[in-house]
Enzyme design. Sequence first.
Site, PDB file in Angstrom:
ATOM      1  N   VAL A  10       0.817  -1.222   0.000  1.00 14.04           N
ATOM      2  CA  VAL A  10       0.000   0.000   0.000  1.00 14.04           C
ATOM      3  C   VAL A  10       0.847   1.266   0.000  1.00 14.04           C
ATOM      4  O   VAL A  10       0.306   2.367  -0.062  1.00 14.04           O
ATOM      5  CB  VAL A  10      -0.968   0.018   1.209  1.00 14.04           C
ATOM      6  CG1 VAL A  10      -1.992  -1.078   1.080  1.00 14.04           C
ATOM      7  CG2 VAL A  10      -0.208  -0.099   2.526  1.00 14.04           C
ATOM      8  N   GLY A  11       2.148   1.119   0.094  1.00  9.56           N
ATOM      9  CA  GLY A  11       2.977   2.319   0.070  1.00  9.56           C
ATOM     10  C   GLY A  11       4.437   1.996   0.265  1.00  9.56           C
ATOM     11  O   GLY A  11       4.808   0.891   0.661  1.00  9.56           O
ATOM     12  N   ARG A  12       5.258   2.976  -0.016  1.00 11.88           N
ATOM     13  CA  ARG A  12       6.700   2.856   0.196  1.00 11.88           C
ATOM     14  C   ARG A  12       7.141   4.084   0.964  1.00 11.88           C
ATOM     15  O   ARG A  12       7.036   5.203   0.466  1.00 11.88           O
ATOM     16  CB  ARG A  12       7.457   2.732  -1.128  1.00 11.88           C
ATOM     17  CG  ARG A  12       7.069   1.474  -1.891  1.00 11.88           C
ATOM     18  CD  ARG A  12       7.806   1.316  -3.196  1.00 11.88           C
ATOM     19  NE  ARG A  12       7.316   0.143  -3.906  1.00 11.88           N
ATOM     20  CZ  ARG A  12       7.783  -1.085  -3.733  1.00 11.88           C
ATOM     21  NH1 ARG A  12       8.762  -1.295  -2.870  1.00 11.88           N
ATOM     22  NH2 ARG A  12       7.287  -2.098  -4.409  1.00 11.88           N
ATOM     23  N   PHE A  15      11.944   4.442   4.762  1.00  8.07           N
ATOM     24  CA  PHE A  15      12.914   3.389   5.037  1.00  8.07           C
ATOM     25  C   PHE A  15      12.497   2.020   4.509  1.00  8.07           C
ATOM     26  O   PHE A  15      13.241   1.064   4.648  1.00  8.07           O
ATOM     27  CB  PHE A  15      13.147   3.271   6.548  1.00  8.07           C
ATOM     28  CG  PHE A  15      13.661   4.535   7.165  1.00  8.07           C
ATOM     29  CD1 PHE A  15      14.681   5.250   6.562  1.00  8.07           C
ATOM     30  CD2 PHE A  15      13.123   5.015   8.349  1.00  8.07           C
ATOM     31  CE1 PHE A  15      15.158   6.409   7.129  1.00  8.07           C
ATOM     32  CE2 PHE A  15      13.598   6.176   8.924  1.00  8.07           C
ATOM     33  CZ  PHE A  15      14.618   6.882   8.313  1.00  8.07           C
ATOM     34  N   GLY A  16      11.309   1.872   3.955  1.00 10.17           N
ATOM     35  CA  GLY A  16      10.916   0.546   3.522  1.00 10.17           C
ATOM     36  C   GLY A  16       9.539   0.506   2.895  1.00 10.17           C
ATOM     37  O   GLY A  16       8.991   1.519   2.462  1.00 10.17           O
ATOM     38  N   LYS A  33       4.970  -2.519   8.416  1.00  8.38           N
ATOM     39  CA  LYS A  33       6.078  -1.798   7.792  1.00  8.38           C
ATOM     40  C   LYS A  33       7.270  -2.739   7.698  1.00  8.38           C
ATOM     41  O   LYS A  33       7.711  -3.296   8.703  1.00  8.38           O
ATOM     42  CB  LYS A  33       6.452  -0.569   8.616  1.00  8.38           C
ATOM     43  CG  LYS A  33       5.532   0.617   8.444  1.00  8.38           C
ATOM     44  CD  LYS A  33       6.128   1.858   9.115  1.00  8.38           C
ATOM     45  CE  LYS A  33       5.284   3.088   8.870  1.00  8.38           C
ATOM     46  NZ  LYS A  33       5.902   4.298   9.463  1.00  8.38           N
ATOM     47  N   ASP A 128       7.044  15.651  13.123  1.00  8.21           N
ATOM     48  CA  ASP A 128       6.731  15.540  11.696  1.00  8.21           C
ATOM     49  C   ASP A 128       5.219  15.500  11.497  1.00  8.21           C
ATOM     50  O   ASP A 128       4.711  14.716  10.704  1.00  8.21           O
ATOM     51  CB  ASP A 128       7.387  14.291  11.096  1.00  8.21           C
ATOM     52  CG  ASP A 128       7.485  14.363   9.568  1.00  8.21           C
ATOM     53  OD1 ASP A 128       7.366  15.477   9.021  1.00  8.21           O
ATOM     54  OD2 ASP A 128       7.664  13.313   8.933  1.00  8.21           O
TER      55      ASP A 128
END
Length: 698
Positions: A10-12, A15-16, A33, A128
């Site tokens: 579902v995503g990048r 860091f991974g 993750k 963040d």
Amino acid sequence: MEKYERIRVVGRGAFGIVHLCLRKADQKLVIIKQIPVEQMTKEERQAAQNECQVLKLLNHPNVIEYYENFLEDKALMIAMEYAPGGTLAEFIQKRCNSLLEEETILHFFVQILLALHHVHTHLILHRDLKTQNILLDKHRMVVKIGDFGISKILSSKSKAYTVVGTPCYISPELCEGKPYNQKSDIWALGCVLYELASLKRAFEAANLPALVLKIMSGTFAPISDRYSPELRQLVLSLLSLEPAQRPPLSHIMAQPLCIRALLNIHTDVGSVRMRRAEKCLTPGTPMAPGSTGSRATSARCRGVPRGPVRPAIPPPLSSVYAWGGGLSIPLRLPMPNTEVVQVAAGRTQKAGVTRSGRLILWEAPPLGTGGGTLLPGAVELPQPQFVSRFLEGQSGVTIKHVACGDLFTACLTDRGIIMTFGSGSNGCLGHGSLTDISQPTIVEALLGYEMVQVACGASHVLALSADGELFAWGRGDGGRLGLGTRESHNCPQQVPMVPGQEAQRVVCGIDCSMILTSPGRVLACGSNRFNKLGLDCLSLEEEPVPHQQVEEALSFTPLGSAPLDRETLLCVDLGTAHSAAVTASGACYTFGSNQHGQLGTSSRRVSRAPCRVQGLEGIKMVMVACGDAFTVAIGAEGEVYSWGKGARGRLGRRDEDAGLPRPVQLDETHPYTVTSVSCCHGNTLLAVRSVTDEPVPP
């Protein structure tokens, strides 16, 4: 990943890779993750460890929930809550130019407010906060903040002295190089509120210098006048250039603008919608609608007597022997045809590491399924039986070292990660609690370091990093942790090192610890009862006067007893009341209590001075291991000797106490080399590897 089924990527992330998975136990969707630790720098490892550490501290309906972490295929896997509604940034983007209702803005905003208040209450800075890190549930009604990879846990300091985060949300004080604090998170909160009201970022520019200039001047377009003056004033106060002028979270929550939305959150979220219109409680008053965590180098080949050999039966790759605990002679433990390169014995555990990097355990079979029963008239107990099994649930993880304490085990992966499992008593597992854990679990506090060795005492642990940094945790009485105090710790603490000494290897005893340093010297701390650490300042054959005797050391201290203080030592081990060391020349020295002959001298002398073991002068020794009241030593040609207390098979022979070394016979018909030996309490575990007669190619 045995407990999960991968569905899709579902995503990048930074860091991974982020996977959507199905948890098989309850058919619940979760996010995992996948962070490839072998490609990460120390700082990136620290960020991954930090996210685990922060998420474990937090427990709030508006914060993404943390489930667990584990190693899989050389990667750190972090399992956490799945929010199927996407990010707040995506929600805003889909609005195009259709502004949100003020009620909807406040509905989202107060949830972010509650989450950030929970985070700050735990002395954590998010650092963040942005709409990309704010997630929504499937109905897009519940907000959850996530992505704590660069969060900062505040301990003694009140500010974080690093500039991190997404540039568009960075506060003016960070642009000036000032430290990050809670007011910097409030600036980011103001940026998020502005984005909800304007559907665009407060500060955007074509390049970074222009962006910094805008932030420093506080230049942003005003929000639409369709919104109340209170909302517009709240945006201005959150985006004040002076941190002191930004209101604290408690003041924001107390503003009349937010109170009604906060009340609606606590009464409406999760409520079941009625199919018919609700009746008003008071006539004429309309109802408000619902708001939408090998002890030494191997010995060389042992030449066995050359007898008739049956070449049709090849020798096993390796064998592991156990004795003690009622086993009077070495028992070859059952195992698949694999090579065991290192073994470790605990109070009850027998563990080994194979060349392929798997952790093998030997256990007694369940009661009534093995070992036989004692027949009437029998004078000896039946031979104990053991079954071997590989540790499951760690596919893709390569173990290179294992250490055992009392009822707990620590193992080290080829990527420098330490995992522990077993009894959490005394905080030995290093997870910040006293909870028992049945499966190997990462010691998260050490994820930022590449560890190269771990050692376990009865109730404490030492771990060494590739950069020579030393960490200790567990029981601390007697100063065994080397931290300068007697306090216990349930998570790793960095140990101060003696200047000029570079740690190469660590050893733990029952109530003490040792470090082998690069010049071949030894530092020790903990209980020095009977001078078992060699800390008394002694010349050769000298006895200290009582007031010169060192009973304990709270910090790592160089040995003071001759000849240990000037010999180059290659191997040391610690027993209950005595210790042993092997020098670079192959001599074996013992020191401490000799109550049961464990020092290997002709007389049961009572002395605090180290002595050279008698009967081994012509043999070059390469390994030594100490049990509770006995010693085992390995020669360069694979010879195995033992001496000391003989009760319950401690010496691997059917004899009584032996004050001098005697050989231990192994059931080997082929030449072999001893690769590892470990003693704990009254037990010994020893691994040998078969050596072929074929010449080794150049």
